[in-house]
Design a protein around this motif. Structure first.
Motif, PDB file in Angstrom:
ATOM      1  N   TRP A 156      -5.032   0.429  14.794  1.00 33.31           N
ATOM      2  CA  TRP A 156      -3.877   0.070  14.734  1.00 33.31           C
ATOM      3  C   TRP A 156      -3.752  -1.066  13.624  1.00 33.31           C
ATOM      4  O   TRP A 156      -4.717  -1.762  13.405  1.00 33.31           O
ATOM      5  CB  TRP A 156      -3.620  -0.920  15.939  1.00 33.31           C
ATOM      6  CG  TRP A 156      -3.584   0.267  17.211  1.00 33.31           C
ATOM      7  CD1 TRP A 156      -4.605   0.684  17.901  1.00 33.31           C
ATOM      8  CD2 TRP A 156      -2.562   0.868  17.654  1.00 33.31           C
ATOM      9  NE1 TRP A 156      -4.196   1.681  18.848  1.00 33.31           N
ATOM     10  CE2 TRP A 156      -2.800   1.746  18.811  1.00 33.31           C
ATOM     11  CE3 TRP A 156      -1.111   0.888  17.145  1.00 33.31           C
ATOM     12  CZ2 TRP A 156      -2.084   2.431  19.519  1.00 33.31           C
ATOM     13  CZ3 TRP A 156      -0.265   1.942  18.007  1.00 33.31           C
ATOM     14  CH2 TRP A 156      -0.596   2.913  19.191  1.00 33.31           C
ATOM     15  N   ARG A 157      -2.361  -1.007  12.700  1.00 36.30           N
ATOM     16  CA  ARG A 157      -2.477  -1.810  11.658  1.00 36.30           C
ATOM     17  C   ARG A 157      -2.611  -3.205  12.080  1.00 36.30           C
ATOM     18  O   ARG A 157      -2.992  -4.150  11.196  1.00 36.30           O
ATOM     19  CB  ARG A 157      -1.052  -1.857  11.331  1.00 36.30           C
ATOM     20  CG  ARG A 157      -0.826  -2.495   9.936  1.00 36.30           C
ATOM     21  CD  ARG A 157       0.672  -2.340   9.525  1.00 36.30           C
ATOM     22  NE  ARG A 157       1.720  -2.485  10.077  1.00 36.30           N
ATOM     23  CZ  ARG A 157       3.098  -2.431   9.911  1.00 36.30           C
ATOM     24  NH1 ARG A 157       3.373  -2.124   8.584  1.00 36.30           N
ATOM     25  NH2 ARG A 157       3.897  -2.958  10.410  1.00 36.30           N
TER      26      ARG A 157
ATOM     27  N   GLU B 240       2.278   2.144  12.315  1.00 34.55           N
ATOM     28  CA  GLU B 240       1.763   1.037  13.338  1.00 34.55           C
ATOM     29  C   GLU B 240       0.265   1.769  13.280  1.00 34.55           C
ATOM     30  O   GLU B 240      -0.535   0.860  13.427  1.00 34.55           O
ATOM     31  CB  GLU B 240       2.268   1.393  14.647  1.00 34.55           C
ATOM     32  CG  GLU B 240       3.738   0.713  14.783  1.00 34.55           C
ATOM     33  CD  GLU B 240       4.282   0.886  16.211  1.00 34.55           C
ATOM     34  OE1 GLU B 240       3.652   0.530  17.192  1.00 34.55           O
ATOM     35  OE2 GLU B 240       5.468   0.967  16.130  1.00 34.55           O
TER      36      GLU B 240
ATOM     37  N   PHE C  28      -3.542  -0.090   2.438  1.00 34.94           N
ATOM     38  CA  PHE C  28      -3.274  -0.817   3.965  1.00 34.94           C
ATOM     39  C   PHE C  28      -1.890  -1.628   3.781  1.00 34.94           C
ATOM     40  O   PHE C  28      -1.334  -1.591   4.512  1.00 34.94           O
ATOM     41  CB  PHE C  28      -4.629  -1.586   4.147  1.00 34.94           C
ATOM     42  CG  PHE C  28      -6.008  -0.690   4.508  1.00 34.94           C
ATOM     43  CD1 PHE C  28      -5.502   0.790   4.777  1.00 34.94           C
ATOM     44  CD2 PHE C  28      -6.979  -1.433   4.679  1.00 34.94           C
ATOM     45  CE1 PHE C  28      -6.823   1.542   5.160  1.00 34.94           C
ATOM     46  CE2 PHE C  28      -8.078  -0.455   4.942  1.00 34.94           C
ATOM     47  CZ  PHE C  28      -8.105   0.783   5.017  1.00 34.94           C
TER      48      PHE C  28
ATOM     49  N   CYS D 148       1.440   0.163   3.694  1.00 35.45           N
ATOM     50  CA  CYS D 148       1.602   1.108   4.955  1.00 35.45           C
ATOM     51  C   CYS D 148       2.821   0.337   5.779  1.00 35.45           C
ATOM     52  O   CYS D 148       2.790  -0.752   5.983  1.00 35.45           O
ATOM     53  CB  CYS D 148       0.370   1.310   5.987  1.00 35.45           C
ATOM     54  SG  CYS D 148      -0.925   2.302   5.094  1.00 35.45           S
TER      55      CYS D 148
ATOM     56  N   ILE E  34      -3.021   3.240  11.176  1.00 35.21           N
ATOM     57  CA  ILE E  34      -3.533   3.709   9.721  1.00 35.21           C
ATOM     58  C   ILE E  34      -4.692   4.683   9.799  1.00 35.21           C
ATOM     59  O   ILE E  34      -5.769   4.312  10.454  1.00 35.21           O
ATOM     60  CB  ILE E  34      -3.647   2.410   9.022  1.00 35.21           C
ATOM     61  CG1 ILE E  34      -2.406   1.590   8.878  1.00 35.21           C
ATOM     62  CG2 ILE E  34      -4.233   2.526   7.517  1.00 35.21           C
ATOM     63  CD1 ILE E  34      -2.713   0.174   8.447  1.00 35.21           C
TER      64      ILE E  34
END
Length: 271
Positions: free
Chosen positions: A188-189, A110, A104, A107, A112
């Motif tokens: 969403w990140r 926006e 994560f 990344c 994941i």
């Protein structure tokens, strides 16, 4: 969060530019999105399975992050052959949770998506997860027991354990999950700031599911089918990991209070 609906077109779909020059990526014949999508795949000695995993990944995703858990086979080489632009993150710690946290952090998208490397998940389902997110959900949670989902992999003991643990989480945290211990999810990140993951093992999936509810995030369950592992043997141990999941539930129950809960957006009923 942006979505763009358009009629089906037999010709190659045009890319649409926004004033800020963002490019829409065609996802299906009726949907294109602007947010870039990152797919995180934790893997340890999965060289034989990766061809099946990568074959199902859609070509519109922004990036693939492979977290290598010190593999002794050709996992990294195979991943690079299959997806030349893959980002390989060497895992420094141990456990699935540690691998996902590392992935994560790498990344840049926006959105994941987390998916297993054993061939049990169909990458073609990613479109359903992404569609839920661009339609308003914060967290798209895969479920093998929502209508339309299924599993070829779970033993009766694991099914019973999952059902009991799911019921406990629903009762203690006000959730309405149909499946608790499943590793196919998307979000969403920015949600990572809300859930602050801090565990190393398979219980990471349960921790995520609990903390998104405690944070008041909008959750939509996505019916998903889990297939059998194609090659190799899983590191999952039903009793050992079930106890670790229970420990997480008890710990989280005693931590900070829930925020004002939003109703989960559940698709389908439990089987």
């Amino acid at each position: 969060m942006s979505s763009f609906l358009r009629p089906a077109d037999a010709e190659e779909p045009p890319l649409t530019l926004l004033p800020d020059q963002a490019v829409y990526r065609p996802v299906s014949s009726h949907l294109a999105i602007a947010p870039p999508v990152s797919v995180v795949i934790p893997a340890m000695n999965e060289a034989e399975n990766l061809p099946y995993v990568f074959k199902t990944l859609p070509d519109w995703i922004h990036e693939v992050i492979l977290v290598d858990g010190n593999s002794t086979d050709d996992t990294v080489r195979v991943a690079r052959d299959l997806w030349p632009d893959v980002t390989v993150v060497p895992q420094r710690g141990k456990g699935k949770g540690d691998a996902l946290i590392s992935g994560f952090a790498a990344c840049t998208g926006e959105i994941i998506v987390m998916i297993d490397a054993d061939g049990s998940a169909d990458g073609g389902e990613i479109v359903s997860y992404v569609s839920a997110l661009v339609s308003g959900a914060d967290f798209a949670k895969g479920s093998r027991f929502a209508n339309g989902g299924g599993t070829d992999d779970m033993t009766p003991v694991r099914k019973l354990g999952n059902r009991v643990l799911t019921a406990v989480v629903n009762a203690k945290f006000g959730a309405r999950y149909t499946d608790l211990c499943y590793g196919y999810n998307a979000f969403w990140r920015h949600c990572l700031d809300e859930i602050a993951l801090d565990c190393a093992g398979f219980e990471v999936e349960t921790l995520m599911n609990i903390r998104v509810v405690k944070a008041g995030l909008r959750v939509q369950e996505i019916p998903s089918h889990e297939y059998n592992r194609i090659h190799g043997v899983s590191n999952l141990r039903a009793v050992r990991d079930g106890l670790r999941v229970l420990k997480v539930i008890l710990r989280e129950r005693g931590s900070r209070k829930n925020r004002a809960a939003r109703p989960a957006l559940i698709t389908g009923n439990a089987r």
